[in-house]
Design an enzyme around this catalytic site. Structure first.
Site, PDB file in Angstrom:
ATOM      1  N   ASP A 130       0.820  -0.945  -0.037  1.00  0.00           N
ATOM      2  CA  ASP A 130       0.101   0.103   0.084  1.00  0.00           C
ATOM      3  C   ASP A 130       0.928   1.258   0.072  1.00  0.00           C
ATOM      4  O   ASP A 130       1.869   1.441   0.798  1.00  0.00           O
ATOM      5  CB  ASP A 130      -0.942  -0.003   1.173  1.00  0.00           C
ATOM      6  N   GLU A 151       1.583   0.303  -4.926  1.00  0.00           N
ATOM      7  CA  GLU A 151       1.051   1.652  -5.416  1.00  0.00           C
ATOM      8  C   GLU A 151       2.588   2.762  -5.584  1.00  0.00           C
ATOM      9  O   GLU A 151       2.945   2.859  -4.648  1.00  0.00           O
ATOM     10  CB  GLU A 151       0.109   2.250  -4.645  1.00  0.00           C
TER      11      GLU A 151
END
Length: 671
Positions: free
Chosen positions: A354, A383
């Protein structure tokens, strides 16, 4: 001036004169910066259990004293049965308790600046009680389900062979029509033979039937936002508020008070998925903690695990109140050892980071190297962006633009995502599939997996002005995920005047682009059946009524479901759609010049190991039928806007093919 012993002599002194050493614990070093903190080189922090004795270790260099508290219960009102003083060497505090402590709960507490800080859970805890407030001593050998020692990871020859399916554990089972008994639990993904009242496969059988290779589980480590002491109360959260990184989430277990139950049931889930031929990816959130000033890192190792602004406030690139300082040696060690533990103890096959852009490049590379030393086929991706500013310079961040510096790590392609449906920040904006013009080069960029290709004009790609993936295995292609609107809901907003059947054509076109492009395809759970969240853009705590997959959609949108299932099978059957090297894509994939806008077409010739020698793929983003020129020969249509049939749809075609508005086409040369 106070003179301190070197680390070596401090260790020797402790071994020879432990009581004398402990007597002068208040006379510990004062560090001028985090860089001066000693690095603990061993792998025994936390709890190490044997039936004869259990050792406890906490790294906390600035503590002036540390005590261990042992409890018989995880009840918050329970008082400790004993409190033990711990001894320090090189910044690590230790205590060994004799006897069999299996099942005992424990906490640490440090003294700093003349006061005792709140006691808290061991950051290295491998088991915890209810709500993660106390760590638990366990014998990990007792948590292995039957046949765990014979568990085998399903085969994966190349990262681009993966088809990833992103799933929240509650979503797949909470619908009353799911037929799943253990709703919202790890065990729900172990059940076979589950169906809707109409007989459609659900749960694990659905995943197997669909053909995905990997299930990406939204955070399944211990997080804060669900009260495990009240399982009867409906509660929901995505879980991006980490509490105990090395422990399964208690609300997904049948007994959150017993750490052994959490672990055993998580392993049962992994074992069941592996037996179904599906690998398991964990969504990990090492970029921030759920609490800030009162987290267990702050209570036990003050300030070290976080980045701070010049004014002394916590930096907040996560958008959640704090960010982890991954670039510090002991934080980097913590993250690496944590993923190694999940890979070894739980047989995890991949990790999605994340807000990976908050982490520094050396940390991510060390993580990748450690994981691939355990198992070369483990997937690592994340990400490639942040949610705010950080003191860490952009040149050191694991951002999408810096992907070429990352080793065997992939990033999500927001270029293709927003090229297909429009910007996630402007809900009314249209993308290629919903009728926008000028998106063709962004789609081409997605087709080649964000790699270097001579027919890409990078100045016309929506976000990137250069290739950011050295190899297609570094690119995750997707159009929707848990964040933002579902694809179905987004098209309802941007194309609300179009009839549902027309929007479903757009929906299928978007998924066709993702599943036929180079790189690694990624599907949001339920997108194969036009999943809706009733327009909710950020459903992180919106409850099961919004988030649960409605299994009647599988029959209501049967054409789309069978279409996606067919595309997955086509991709798996033909290496042409998953060439693993940039050079191969450049040599074998050629874009076809088309006379009209909103049309992307390309040809794959002589792809290695594919028995289809010549393939044409085309996408029509307009609302009108368009003519796609075909190279010389007889071509068999195997994919149109509604059907996938490798044996052919209709007769052969020559010179050109008509492509309906909002449709994809795949053709193969038959002679």
């Amino acid at each position: 001036m106070r003179i301190y012993l070197s680390a070596y002599w401090r260790r020797i002194t402790f071994l020879l004169f432990p009581f004398a050493f402990f007597a002068c614990q208040e006379d510990l070093p004062v560090y001028d910066s985090f860089a001066e903190y000693p690095v603990y080189a061993f792998d025994d922090l936390g709890m190490v259990y044997t039936p004869e004795a259990t050792s406890f270790k906490l790294w906390s260099p600035t503590a002036k004293a540390v005590r261990l508290r042992l409890y018989d219960s995880d009840d918050p009102a329970a008082t400790p049965r004993s409190t033990q003083k711990m001894k320090e060497v090189d910044g690590a505090w230790s205590y060994t308790a004799e006897g069999d402590l299996d099942g005992t709960y424990y906490t640490f507490q440090i003294k700093q600046n003349g006061r005792w800080l709140p006691e808290d859970t061991d950051p290295y805890a491998r088991a915890v009680g209810t709500n993660g407030a106390r760590a638990q001593v366990i014998n990990l050998a007792d948590t292995d389900p039957e046949d765990w020692d014979t568990d085998i990871r399903p085969a994966l020859a190349s990262p681009t062979d993966a088809v990833i399916y992103e799933l929240h554990l509650r979503d797949i089972s909470l619908d009353p029509r799911s037929g799943i008994m253990h709703k919202g639990k790890f065990l729900g993904l172990t059940e076979t033979g589950t169906t809707t009242p109409q007989g459609d496969a659900t749960g694990l059988d659905h995943l197997k039937e669909l053909g995905v290779t990997h299930v990406h589980l939204l955070p399944s480590f211990d997080f804060m936002s669900v009260n495990e002491a009240q399982p009867e109360v409906p509660q929901f959260n995505w879980g991006y508020d980490p509490q105990n990184y090395n422990v399964p989430e208690g609300s997904y277990a049948t007994d959150p008070s017993d750490g052994r139950v959490r672990i055993r049931e998580f392993k049962q889930m992994v074992l069941a998925l592996h037996r179904a031929g599906i690998r398991v990816i964990m969504d990990v959130v090492y970029n921030h903690t759920g609490r800030s000033e009162d987290s267990h890192f702050q209570n036990l190792i003050p300030d070290y695990f976080y980045r701070f602004n010049e004014d002394g406030t916590m930096s907040n690139a996560s958008g959640c109140g704090n960010e982890i300082a991954s670039d510090r040696p002991m934080v980097r060690k913590y993250i690496r050892e944590s993923v190694e533990y999940w890979a070894r103890e739980y047989h995890i096959d991949g990790f999605r980071f994340d807000l990976m852009g908050i982490h520094d490049i050396p940390t991510m590379n060390e993580v990748s190297q450690a994981l691939h030393a355990i198992e070369p086929s483990i997937l690592v991706y994340g990400e490639g962006w942040t949610a705010g500013d950080s003191p860490l310079p952009d040149s050191l961040k694991a951002l999408k633009a810096n992907t070429p510096e990352l080793l065997n790590i992939a990033a999500f392609s927001d270029d293709l995502r927003d090229g297909l449906k429009g910007s996630v920040f402007n809900h009314e904006e249209k993308g290629f599939v919903s009728g926008a013009k000028g998106k063709e080069m962004s789609i081409r960029f997605g087709v080649v997996g964000s790699t270097q290709h001579p027919q890409i004009n990078y100045d016309s790609v929506n976000y990137s002005n250069a290739p950011w993936a050295k190899e297609p295995s570094q690119c995750i292609n997707y159009v929707s995920c848990h964040d933002n609107h579902t694809l179905w809901d987004r098209l309802a907003i941007s194309n609300g005047k179009d009839v549902p059947s027309r929007r479903e054509q757009m929906h299928r076109l978007a998924l066709a682009v993702v599943l036929t492009s180079q790189g690694i395809p990624f599907l949001h759970a339920g997108s194969e059946m036009c999943r809706t969240k009733n327009g909710n853009e950020n459903s992180y705590n919106s409850g099961d009524g919004v988030n649960a997959i409605r299994w009647n959609g599988k029959r209501a949108h049967k054409i789309t479901y069978e279409y996606v299932r067919g595309l997955i099978a086509l991709r798996k059957a033909h290496p042409a759609f998953r060439m693993g090297e940039t050079d191969l894509i450049s040599r074998h994939l050629t874009f076809i010049d088309t006379p009209d806008e909103q049309l992307v077409a390309y040809r794959i010739q002589q792809a290695p190991n594919d028995d289809w020698a010549d393939i044409v793929v085309a996408f029509n983003g307009s609302g009108q039928a368009q003519r796609v020129p075909l190279p010389a020969g007889n071509w068999s249509l195997v994919v149109n806007g509604r059907t996938v049939n490798p044996e052919g749809i209709g007769g052969t075609q020559t010179e050109w093919t008509y492509l309906n508005g909002g449709a994809a086409a795949v053709l193969r040369l038959v002679n």
